[in-house]
Enzyme design. Structure first.
Site, PDB file in Angstrom:
ATOM      1  N   LYS A 171      16.525   0.687  19.439  1.00  0.00           N
ATOM      2  CA  LYS A 171      17.734   1.457  19.729  1.00  0.00           C
ATOM      3  C   LYS A 171      18.244   2.039  18.413  1.00  0.00           C
ATOM      4  O   LYS A 171      18.791   1.329  17.570  1.00  0.00           O
ATOM      5  CB  LYS A 171      18.846   0.606  20.342  1.00  0.00           C
ATOM      6  CG  LYS A 171      20.036   1.493  20.812  1.00  0.00           C
ATOM      7  CD  LYS A 171      21.366   0.769  20.814  1.00  0.00           C
ATOM      8  CE  LYS A 171      22.109   0.922  19.511  1.00  0.00           C
ATOM      9  NZ  LYS A 171      22.625   2.299  19.245  1.00  0.00           N
ATOM     10  N   GLU A 246      20.714  -7.294   8.227  1.00  0.00           N
ATOM     11  CA  GLU A 246      21.019  -6.635   6.952  1.00  0.00           C
ATOM     12  C   GLU A 246      22.356  -5.953   7.159  1.00  0.00           C
ATOM     13  O   GLU A 246      22.467  -4.972   7.889  1.00  0.00           O
ATOM     14  CB  GLU A 246      19.907  -5.643   6.592  1.00  0.00           C
ATOM     15  CG  GLU A 246      19.962  -5.188   5.140  1.00  0.00           C
ATOM     16  CD  GLU A 246      20.760  -3.921   4.952  1.00  0.00           C
ATOM     17  OE1 GLU A 246      21.920  -4.028   4.475  1.00  0.00           O
ATOM     18  OE2 GLU A 246      20.245  -2.858   5.283  1.00  0.00           O
ATOM     19  N   CYS A 280      24.681   1.002   1.987  1.00  0.00           N
ATOM     20  CA  CYS A 280      25.136  -0.396   1.943  1.00  0.00           C
ATOM     21  C   CYS A 280      24.961  -1.011   0.568  1.00  0.00           C
ATOM     22  O   CYS A 280      25.698  -1.925   0.194  1.00  0.00           O
ATOM     23  CB  CYS A 280      24.408  -1.222   3.000  1.00  0.00           C
ATOM     24  SG  CYS A 280      22.612  -1.152   2.871  1.00  0.00           S
ATOM     25  N   GLU A 379      34.165  -2.845   2.443  1.00  0.00           N
ATOM     26  CA  GLU A 379      33.159  -1.796   2.372  1.00  0.00           C
ATOM     27  C   GLU A 379      33.752  -0.503   2.922  1.00  0.00           C
ATOM     28  O   GLU A 379      34.060  -0.408   4.111  1.00  0.00           O
ATOM     29  CB  GLU A 379      31.922  -2.192   3.165  1.00  0.00           C
ATOM     30  CG  GLU A 379      30.779  -1.223   3.006  1.00  0.00           C
ATOM     31  CD  GLU A 379      29.517  -1.682   3.723  1.00  0.00           C
ATOM     32  OE1 GLU A 379      28.428  -1.539   3.162  1.00  0.00           O
ATOM     33  OE2 GLU A 379      29.645  -2.169   4.871  1.00  0.00           O
TER      34      GLU A 379
END
Length: 472
Positions: A171, A246, A280, A379
C-alpha cells in the site's frame, strides 16, 4: 495532463476494482489535479493477501539464482523508466527534477541492484552441536510506505522481501501513489510470478489497517510517522505478528570547535532542506560550539537565502513545495510557535515571500532554540533548521541525545578520533562524520521512537527471515 490509474495489480495482472471510489492526486506546486487512483477496500486487501499467500510456497522454494535473475530483470525494466520516474515524483511530490533524478529515481535503483547480488547469496546454514540452523523467508509481507520518498521506501522493503523468498502486498501513500504504478509496470514487464507482488492503493485507515490486522500477513513493514507506527504495532500485536518500523527523526548535526565550519554549515543546511525538509533523517538540529556560534549563524543564513523556491521543472529551482496544504500549514504553525517560545529568526520565517501558487514554505533558520522546546523536539518535516549552542563535547552529546527519536545525525571535527568518540556516544541509528557519503549497504534504522529493525544490505535482509533449528 491526466495521470489517472484505474486498477490494482493482483495475482500477476491489472484488475479493475469493484468499488468506484477514487482518491485525487494533486500537484503540490500548482495545486491542480494530476489524476486519481482507486480507493481500496478491505475486500481488495483480502484478495491481494490471498494471492500472496498462494504464491508464497512456490516463490520461497525458487532457487536463489532464479530469484536474483528476476530482480535483475526488474532492475533493467525500472532503469529504463528513470526519466519517467523522476518526472512523476516531481509532479506528485514537487521534488526539483534534478534532485528527483539523482535521488528519487537513482537511489532505489542502487538499492535494488544491491539485492540482486544478495539474492544469489542466501545466508548459510550453521551447525551448532547436533542442530542444523537454517534461515527461511518469513512469509507474506505487508508493506506500507510513505509519501516523501515514494519509490525508494517501496524498493527498500520489496527488494529484500523478494530476495529472501517472501511475497508482498503493497500500500503506497495516497498522496504520492503514481510512481508505484510505474514500478508495477516494470514488475509486469519483468515477468515476476503471479501473486508474488500485489498493489492496493487506498487510505491508511482502510487499506493500511486491513493489511496490518490481516491474519495471513506474517510481517508488517512500515515507514512513516511514529503515531501511525504505534497504531500498526498495536494491530500486529493483537495477532502476535512481526513488525519492522522506520519512523520519525529529529537528528542532530554536531559541529565541534575544530571543524571546517564553512563546509559543516553548508552541508548541514543542505541536509536539513533536502526534499524541502521532508526527510526523516534530516539534520534539523544544528549544534554549534559557542565560540563559533555567531559565525555559523551568518553562514547558515547565507546558505538558506540561496535556496530558490519555484517550479520543480525549472533548473534554477532548489526547493520545491511541501506535499500538501495541510503540511504547509503545519510547518508554518511550528515556526510561529517557535518564535513565540523565544527562538530568534535568522532567515525565512512564516511571513517570508513564497510563490503565490503551491504549498511553499520559505527555507527558515532559527537561532537560540531551547533544546527542550517543541521546535527542537518535534519532527516538523519542512525546511526549518533549529540552531543551538553548546559549551563542550559532553554538553553537545547531552543535547543531541535529548530526543525521543534516534534515527540519524552527524559530527564535524578536524580530529577524526574526537569525532568518532562523539559519534559513538550519540544514541542514534546512523552518524555521518565530516560529511561521509550515504552507504546503501549499511544498516538503516533507529533507536528509541525512531523505529524497530533495520533496512538495507544484509541487516535489512534479516528482517525478512526466520530462524529454524533442526536437531539431528
Amino acid at each position: 495532463m491526466d495521470l489517472t490509474r484505474t486498477a490494482f495489480y493482483l495475482d500477476g495482472r491489472w484488475v479493475t476494482p469493484a468499488a468506484t471510489d477514487t482518491i485525487p492526486v494533486e500537484n503540490p506546486a500548482t495545486e491542480q489535479l494530476l489524476g486519481t487512483v482507486p480507493a481500496g477496500t478491505t475486500g481488495d486487501v483480502d484478495r491481494a493477501v490471498a494471492a500472496a499467500r498462494t504464491a508464497f510456497d512456490s516463490w520461497a522454494a525458487t532457487d536463489p539464482a532464479d530469484r536474483a535473475a528476476a530482480l535483475d530483470r526488474l532492475h533493467a525494466a525500472l532503469a529504463a523508466r528513470t526519466d519517467e520516474i523522476a518526472r512523476t515524483v516531481a509532479l506528485e511530490l514537487g521534488t526539483p527534477l534534478k534532485v528527483a533524478t539523482r535521488i528519487q529515481a537513482g537511489l532505489p535503483l542502487a538499492v535494488l541492484r544491491s539485492f540482486v547480488e544478495l539474492a544469489s547469496e542466501p545466508p548459510a546454514s550453521q551447525v551448532i552441536g547436533n542442530s542444523l540452523v537454517v534461515r527461511e523467508p518469513v512469509g507474506v509481507v505487508g508493506a506500507i510506505t510513505p509519501w516523501n520518498y515514494p519509490l525508494h521506501q517501496v524498493v527498500a522493503k520489496l527488494a529484500p522481501a523478494l530476495a529472501t523468498g517472501c511475497t508482498v502486498v503493497l500500500k503506497p501513500s495516497e498522496l504520492t501513489p503514481l510512481v508505484a504504478y510505474l514500478l508495477f509496470d516494470a514488475i509486469d514487464e519483468a515477468g515476476l510470478p503471479p501473486g508474488v507482488v500485489n498493489l492496493v492503493t487506498g487510505t491508511g485507515p482502510v487499506v493500511g489497517e486491513a493489511i496490518a490486522a490481516h491474519p495471513d500477513v506474517d510481517l508488517v513493514s512500515f515507514t512513516g510517522s511514529t503515531t501511525t507506527g504505534r497504531r500498526i504495532s498495536h494491530l500486529a500485536a493483537d495477532r502476535i505478528a512481526r513488525v519492522a518500523l522506520e519512523l520519525g527523526g529529529k537528528s542532530a548535526n554536531v559541529i565541534l570547535d575544530d571543524a571546517d565550519l564553512a563546509t559543516a554549515v553548508k552541508v548541514g543546511v543542505g541536509n536539513a532542506f533536502l526534499n524541502s525538509g521532508q526527510t526523516c533523517t534530516a539534520w534539523t538540529r544544528m549544534l554549534v560550539h559557542r565560540s563559533r556560534y555567531d559565525d555559523a549563524l551568518a553562514l547558515a543564513a547565507r546558505a538558506a537565502d540561496g535556496y530558490r523556491l519555484g517550479d520543480p521543472f525549472d533548473a534554477a529551482t532548489r526547493l520545491g513545495p511541501l506535499v500538501s496544504g495541510t503540511q504547509q500549514q503545519r510547518v508554518r504553525e511550528h515556526v510561529t510557535r517557535g518564535l513565540a517560545d523565544g527562538a530568534r529568526l535568522v532567515s525565512g520565517g512564516p511571513d517570508a515571500a513564497v510563490p503565490d501558487r503551491g504549498h511553499f514554505v520559505a527555507p527558515t533558520v532559527l537561532a537560540d532554540v531551547d533544546p527542550d522546546s517543541p521546535l527542537a523536539q518535534e519532527e516538523i518535516f519542512g525546511p526549518v533548521l533549529a540552531v543551538i549552542p553548546f559549551d563542550d563535547d559532553d554538553h553537545a552529546v547531552t543535547i543531541a541525545n535529548n530526543s525521543r527519536y534516534g534515527l540519524a545525525g552527524a559530527v564535524w571535527s578536524g580530529d577524526d578520533n574526537r569525532a568518532l568518540a562523539v559519534a559513538r556516544r550519540m544514541r542514534t541509528g546512523a552518524v555521518d562524520i565530516n560529511g561521509a557519503p550515504f552507504n546503501p549497504l549499511a544498516p538503516f534504522g533507529g533507536y528509541k521512537q525512531s523505529g524497530i529493525g533495520r533496512e538495507l544490505g544484509t541487516f535489512g535482509r534479516e528482517e525478512f527471515l526466520q530462524t529454524k533449528a533442526i536437531q539431528r
